[in-house]
Design a protein around this motif. Structure first.
Motif, PDB file in Angstrom:
ATOM      1  N   LEU A 190       0.839  -1.200   0.000  1.00 20.50           N
ATOM      2  CA  LEU A 190       0.000   0.000   0.000  1.00 20.50           C
ATOM      3  C   LEU A 190       0.867   1.241   0.000  1.00 20.50           C
ATOM      4  O   LEU A 190       1.952   1.249   0.605  1.00 20.50           O
ATOM      5  CB  LEU A 190      -0.915   0.027   1.227  1.00 20.50           C
ATOM      6  N   ASP A 238      -0.989   4.236   0.511  1.00 24.13           N
ATOM      7  CA  ASP A 238      -2.047   5.125   0.966  1.00 24.13           C
ATOM      8  C   ASP A 238      -2.555   4.594   2.304  1.00 24.13           C
ATOM      9  O   ASP A 238      -2.178   3.499   2.729  1.00 24.13           O
ATOM     10  CB  ASP A 238      -3.175   5.175  -0.071  1.00 24.13           C
ATOM     11  N   LEU A 282      -9.606   2.587   2.710  1.00 29.17           N
ATOM     12  CA  LEU A 282     -10.165   1.387   2.092  1.00 29.17           C
ATOM     13  C   LEU A 282     -11.117   0.688   3.049  1.00 29.17           C
ATOM     14  O   LEU A 282     -12.212   0.253   2.650  1.00 29.17           O
ATOM     15  CB  LEU A 282      -9.034   0.438   1.690  1.00 29.17           C
ATOM     16  N   THR A 320     -14.835   1.788   3.255  1.00 29.67           N
ATOM     17  CA  THR A 320     -15.677   1.693   2.057  1.00 29.67           C
ATOM     18  C   THR A 320     -17.119   1.364   2.428  1.00 29.67           C
ATOM     19  O   THR A 320     -17.373   0.379   3.119  1.00 29.67           O
ATOM     20  CB  THR A 320     -15.145   0.598   1.118  1.00 29.67           C
ATOM     21  N   TRP A 364      -7.285   1.183  -5.638  1.00 32.98           N
ATOM     22  CA  TRP A 364      -7.056   0.287  -4.514  1.00 32.98           C
ATOM     23  C   TRP A 364      -6.713  -1.137  -4.945  1.00 32.98           C
ATOM     24  O   TRP A 364      -6.583  -2.023  -4.088  1.00 32.98           O
ATOM     25  CB  TRP A 364      -8.270   0.289  -3.583  1.00 32.98           C
ATOM     26  N   ASN A 365      -6.556  -1.360  -6.227  1.00 28.18           N
ATOM     27  CA  ASN A 365      -6.028  -2.657  -6.661  1.00 28.18           C
ATOM     28  C   ASN A 365      -5.438  -2.532  -8.058  1.00 28.18           C
ATOM     29  O   ASN A 365      -6.046  -2.936  -9.049  1.00 28.18           O
ATOM     30  CB  ASN A 365      -7.104  -3.742  -6.633  1.00 28.18           C
ATOM     31  N   SER A 403      -3.155   3.598  -5.099  1.00 30.55           N
ATOM     32  CA  SER A 403      -3.081   3.485  -3.640  1.00 30.55           C
ATOM     33  C   SER A 403      -2.556   2.127  -3.201  1.00 30.55           C
ATOM     34  O   SER A 403      -2.097   1.973  -2.070  1.00 30.55           O
ATOM     35  CB  SER A 403      -4.466   3.715  -3.012  1.00 30.55           C
ATOM     36  N   LEU A 404      -2.651   1.128  -4.098  1.00 29.63           N
ATOM     37  CA  LEU A 404      -2.212  -0.226  -3.766  1.00 29.63           C
ATOM     38  C   LEU A 404      -1.670  -0.884  -5.022  1.00 29.63           C
ATOM     39  O   LEU A 404      -2.331  -0.891  -6.065  1.00 29.63           O
ATOM     40  CB  LEU A 404      -3.393  -1.023  -3.199  1.00 29.63           C
TER      41      LEU A 404
END
Length: 352
Positions: A178, A180, A185, A188, A289-290, A312-313
């Motif tokens: 990560l 971030d 996350l 969510t 995020w992925n 972010s990831l």
């Protein structure tokens, strides 16, 4: 951002404790099983920002904490340690993150506990045993042997493995870092009914995840009727454990795996049962995020670029893992983003 400080020198009592744990870990398994254990450096300590709420970690079920679940084994522990470091380093409240590790019931949990505690002395975590006997008979051979590992299916049973008092968890694979704050996350929104949230990729060829046998069957082909089903990667998921338990979705996943043993309806490991059960009914998560697929495809593991947009990831899903490529002196350009989180202690450092 949290203040960063090196952990103060251990007192005499802590030194004795670590020596005891090391001796216990090395004597708990046969000598042949300990020769390949990796040694990791102690990470810096990260502290909460002043605005972080106070949490109570008793029972590992505090609702105010951020809960992270990951699988734990010797093959991927180097990636796991890097992932933990990245999570803590970029968190505004790192001391409010509780880790839940799933490991095979036959693994050396004592050694895992020592290894993690040595690198992260202040980390709050628990290791849960996973009995893979039941799932082993349900695993169908896929396109890559690593995908057939029983521990890869532990995510199917998370609500049964984790404490029942735990409401929500972020599930993460071990081959990611990560850059971030994890809390973003974890927060969510899941809406009124969604069981999980994950980034969706509706431009992917969804039909390719299932065989012609599946699509030609008049009953099975209606599985996604009424759903806008899209591909999502199961390596990053926010899960409402209570809703999962209430809907008994583990049983539904297992039923699809049982059908797969009778007639081959998919090819790719543990992913398709998740798509069959949840695709089209998940809460959205931003693609940042992925950033997955950095390990290339499941055949050659060639280098790949990031998807367009913010990150972010970073997720090295696929055959190529950054630690293996770095060790082989054949890194991909993006492996440079993983390398700073690598805590592996080299043999030269151990000898000095």
């Amino acid at each position: 951002m949290p203040k960063l400080a090196l952990i103060p020198p251990h007192d005499h009592h802590r030194q004795l404790l670590l020596i005891f744990l090391l001796i216990s870990a090395t004597t708990a398994a046969p000598a042949s099983a300990t020769t390949n254990y990796q040694v990791f450096k102690e990470a810096p300590q990260f502290y909460n920002s002043p605005t972080c709420p106070s949490i109570h970690t008793n029972g590992m079920c505090c609702d105010q904490a951020v809960h992270v679940a990951m699988t734990l084994d010797t093959a991927y522990i180097r990636g796991l340690m890097a992932a933990i470091l990245s999570i803590l380093q970029h968190s505004s409240c790192p001391q409010n993150i509780l880790f839940h590790f799933i490991a095979s019931a036959t693994a050396n949990h004592q050694h895992f506990r020592y290894t993690i505690s040595r690198a992260f002395p202040a980390l709050v975590f628990q290791i849960y045993p996973y009995d893979s006997k039941a799932v082993s008979g349900l695993i169908s051979t896929s396109i890559r042997s690593a995908l057939d590992c029983p521990l890869n299916y532990a995510r199917n049973y998370l609500p049964n493995l984790l404490p029942r008092c735990l409401r929500r968890v972020v599930y993460l694979d071990s081959d990611l870092v990560l850059v971030d704050d994890m809390a973003k996350l974890a927060a969510t929104p899941l809406g009124d009914s969604s069981v999980l949230a994950a980034p969706e990729y509706c431009n992917a060829n969804f039909t390719s995840y299932f065989t012609p046998t599946f699509w030609s069957n008049p009953t099975l082909s209606l599985t996604f009727s009424g759903r806008k089903a899209c591909y999502f990667n199961t390596g990053v998921m926010v899960i409402d454990l209570q809703r999962w338990r209430a809907g008994d979705y583990t049983t539904e996943i297992v039923e699809w795996m049982e059908l797969q043993k009778r007639m081959r309806i998919y090819e790719l490991g543990s992913l398709p049962p998740f798509l069959l059960v949840f695709a089209g009914n998940i809460a959205p998560v931003d693609h940042r995020w992925n950033q997955h697929g950095l390990g290339g495809d499941n055949y050659r593991g060639l280098c790949r670029d990031l998807h367009p947009g913010p990150t972010s990831l970073l997720h090295w899903s696929g055959k190529g893992k950054p630690w293996a490529r770095l060790d082989a002196n054949r890194p991909c350009p993006l492996d440079a983003f993983w390398a700073p989180y690598d805590l592996l202690q080299t043999s030269s450092a151990l000898e000095s």
